[in-house]
Design a protein around this motif. Structure first.
Motif, PDB file in Angstrom:
ATOM      1  N   LEU A   1       4.159  -3.810 -10.213  1.00 11.69           N
ATOM      2  CA  LEU A   1       3.026  -3.085  -9.634  1.00 11.69           C
ATOM      3  C   LEU A   1       2.521  -2.018 -10.612  1.00 11.69           C
ATOM      4  CD1 LEU A   1       1.280  -2.576  -7.107  1.00 11.69           C
ATOM      5  CD2 LEU A   1       3.005  -0.929  -6.374  1.00 11.69           C
ATOM      6  N   ALA A   2       3.459  -1.299 -11.235  1.00  6.70           N
ATOM      7  CA  ALA A   2       3.083  -0.244 -12.189  1.00  6.70           C
ATOM      8  C   ALA A   2       2.337  -0.822 -13.392  1.00  6.70           C
ATOM      9  CB  ALA A   2       4.328   0.515 -12.653  1.00  6.70           C
TER      10      ALA A   2
ATOM     11  N   PRO B   1      12.484   7.965  -1.874  1.00  5.49           N
ATOM     12  CA  PRO B   1      12.990   8.502  -0.610  1.00  5.49           C
ATOM     13  C   PRO B   1      12.962   7.417   0.468  1.00  5.49           C
ATOM     14  CG  PRO B   1      11.424  10.021  -1.598  1.00  5.49           C
ATOM     15  CD  PRO B   1      11.361   8.757  -2.408  1.00  5.49           C
ATOM     16  N   GLY B   2      14.066   7.312   1.170  1.00  2.00           N
ATOM     17  CA  GLY B   2      14.135   6.322   2.240  1.00  2.00           C
ATOM     18  C   GLY B   2      14.605   4.959   1.768  1.00  2.00           C
TER      19      GLY B   2
ATOM     20  N   LEU C   1       0.827  -1.206   0.000  1.00  2.00           N
ATOM     21  CA  LEU C   1       0.000   0.000   0.000  1.00  2.00           C
ATOM     22  C   LEU C   1       0.866   1.262   0.000  1.00  2.00           C
ATOM     23  CD1 LEU C   1      -2.996  -0.140  -0.192  1.00  2.00           C
ATOM     24  CD2 LEU C   1      -3.175  -0.009   2.301  1.00  2.00           C
ATOM     25  N   THR C   2       1.906   1.275   0.820  1.00  2.00           N
ATOM     26  CA  THR C   2       2.784   2.452   0.842  1.00  2.00           C
ATOM     27  C   THR C   2       3.562   2.547  -0.467  1.00  2.00           C
ATOM     28  OG1 THR C   2       4.465   1.189   2.020  1.00  2.00           O
ATOM     29  CG2 THR C   2       3.091   2.632   3.342  1.00  2.00           C
ATOM     30  N   LEU C   3       3.930   1.398  -1.010  1.00  2.00           N
ATOM     31  CA  LEU C   3       4.641   1.383  -2.292  1.00  2.00           C
ATOM     32  C   LEU C   3       3.773   2.018  -3.376  1.00  2.00           C
ATOM     33  CD1 LEU C   3       7.269   0.239  -3.756  1.00  2.00           C
ATOM     34  CD2 LEU C   3       5.834  -1.686  -4.421  1.00  2.00           C
ATOM     35  N   THR C   4       2.501   1.610  -3.409  1.00  2.00           N
ATOM     36  CA  THR C   4       1.572   2.164  -4.398  1.00  2.00           C
ATOM     37  C   THR C   4       1.415   3.670  -4.213  1.00  2.00           C
ATOM     38  OG1 THR C   4       0.374   0.073  -4.324  1.00  2.00           O
ATOM     39  CG2 THR C   4      -0.728   1.914  -5.395  1.00  2.00           C
TER      40      THR C   4
ATOM     41  N   LYS D   1       2.735   6.579  -6.895  1.00  2.00           N
ATOM     42  CA  LYS D   1       1.826   7.542  -7.527  1.00  2.00           C
ATOM     43  C   LYS D   1       2.426   8.938  -7.577  1.00  2.00           C
ATOM     44  CE  LYS D   1      -2.664   5.437  -7.018  1.00  2.00           C
ATOM     45  NZ  LYS D   1      -3.727   5.151  -6.059  1.00  2.00           N
ATOM     46  N   HIS D   2       3.303   9.243  -6.647  1.00  2.00           N
ATOM     47  CA  HIS D   2       3.896  10.583  -6.607  1.00  2.00           C
ATOM     48  C   HIS D   2       5.266  10.651  -7.246  1.00  2.00           C
ATOM     49  CE1 HIS D   2       1.054  10.744  -3.080  1.00  2.00           C
ATOM     50  NE2 HIS D   2       0.612  11.659  -3.915  1.00  2.00           N
TER      51      HIS D   2
END
Ligand code: C2E
Ligand code: MG
Ligand code: MG
Ligand code: MG
Length: 290
Positions: free
Chosen positions: A91-92, A67-68, A25-28, A32-33
């Protein structure tokens, strides 16, 4: 951490949520950004003419400076600290973001190659294309736009597709490839030999180049069967007048063996690693290997 995901939609992470689902979920959300935040980078791996040891072209390979994902210092020294394609492209492709990402790759690499060609007029560019991009009705128009915007001649670009992409939706692929052939761009079959192969498609489709998958030479000691496959592909390519590129050349022995088999070009860590763009001019200035 809760994230806004479009108007009025807030994703709340339940404590019970599995770590894997959470990571996804965080990856998605981060992905997106990534485009708007200018977090993608391209490395370029030279394609080497095996006889002369000279670089003739480059393949653009995407990285995500998420980032991170690494130490801050590493972000300025690719590839360390970068997310490799395997970490985000699947995922993309699933959620369709690959269309925008692919368009960015095409334009960025196209502009970069046009710039290099002012100094190295023979330099050619290979760009990887995913199946999802091929089904985008805009794709051929995007390629044409890249050519007009950058001034790059169509013959300077080769698009790399895998066999599985061509086979999963052959009708769409054929229609799109016909448009691309009319533009004059080249077409390569990537990871050749690993997919489901009905070799008849090689005659039906406007293919120019076969990239032999590194699986066939990656073993420390290639088996007789591996070598037979490579020999057969080289022979096939010669008959059909296609260029051959062998992937994953990691040692001098492999370089010599592939040269002996009559393979035109190679890519691999022994020949040259994927490079940051600023290092490409030096790679084209003189032979890299002998
Ligand atoms: P690929 O197109 O087959 O690219 C070759 C991969 O092998 C690259 O991995 C490259 O870094 C790696 N490689 C090169 N030489 C050697 C070697 O000697 N030994 C080994 N073990 N590996 C070597 P990378 O950059 O991680 O890319 C993986 C895949 O991701 C690519 O495979 C391609 O299918 C896909 N990809 C990369 N960039 C893009 C892109 O911009 N768009 C799309 N759609 N796919 C991309
Ligand atoms: Mg490729
Ligand atoms: Mg490949
Ligand atoms: Mg491969």
């Amino acid at each position: 951490r809760a994230k806004k995901d479009g108007p009025g939609k807030v994703v709340v992470f339940e404590p019970a949520m599995h770590a894997e689902a959470l990571a996804r979920l965080t990856l998605t959300a981060d992905l997106k950004h990534a485009l708007a935040a200018d977090q993608f980078r391209l490395l370029y791996q030279p394609l080497i003419h095996l006889d002369s040891g000279r670089a003739t072209g480059v393949e653009a390979l995407i990285r995500w400076a998420r980032p991170g994902s690494g130490s801050p210092a590493a972000a300025f020294a690719p590839p360390a600290g970068f997310v490799p394609p395997a970490g985000f492209l699947p995922l993309a492709e699933e959620n369709g973001m690959i269309t925008d990402i692919g368009r960015w790759v095409l334009r960025t690499a196209g502009a970069q190659a046009a710039e290099w060609r002012r100094v190295f007029p023979e330099l050619t560019l290979n760009v990887n294309v995913s199946g999802r991009q091929l089904t985008d009705p805009q794709f051929a128009a995007d390629v044409e736009r890249t050519l007009t915007d950058t001034g790059l001649p169509a013959a300077a670009i080769t698009l790399e597709l895998t066999e599985s992409v061509l086979m999963s939706d052959p009708r769409t692929a054929v229609a799109c490839l016909a448009d691309l052939r009319d533009l004059g761009v080249g077409l390569a079959i990537d990871d050749f030999g690993t997919g489901y192969s009905s070799l008849s498609y090689l005659q039906r489709l406007p293919v120019d180049e076969l990239k032999i998958d590194r699986a066939f030479i990656s073993r420390a000691e290639p088996t007789a069967a591996d070598l037979a496959v490579i020999r057969t592909v080289v022979e096939l390519a010669r008959t059909l007048k296609l260029r051959t590129v062998v992937e994953g050349v990691e040692t001098g022995e492999q370089h010599a063996a592939m040269r002996e088999l009559g393979c035109d070009h190679g890519q691999g860590y022994h020949l040259c690693r994927p490079l940051a763009p600023e290092n490409i001019p030096a790679a084209f200035a003189q032979p890299l290997v002998v």
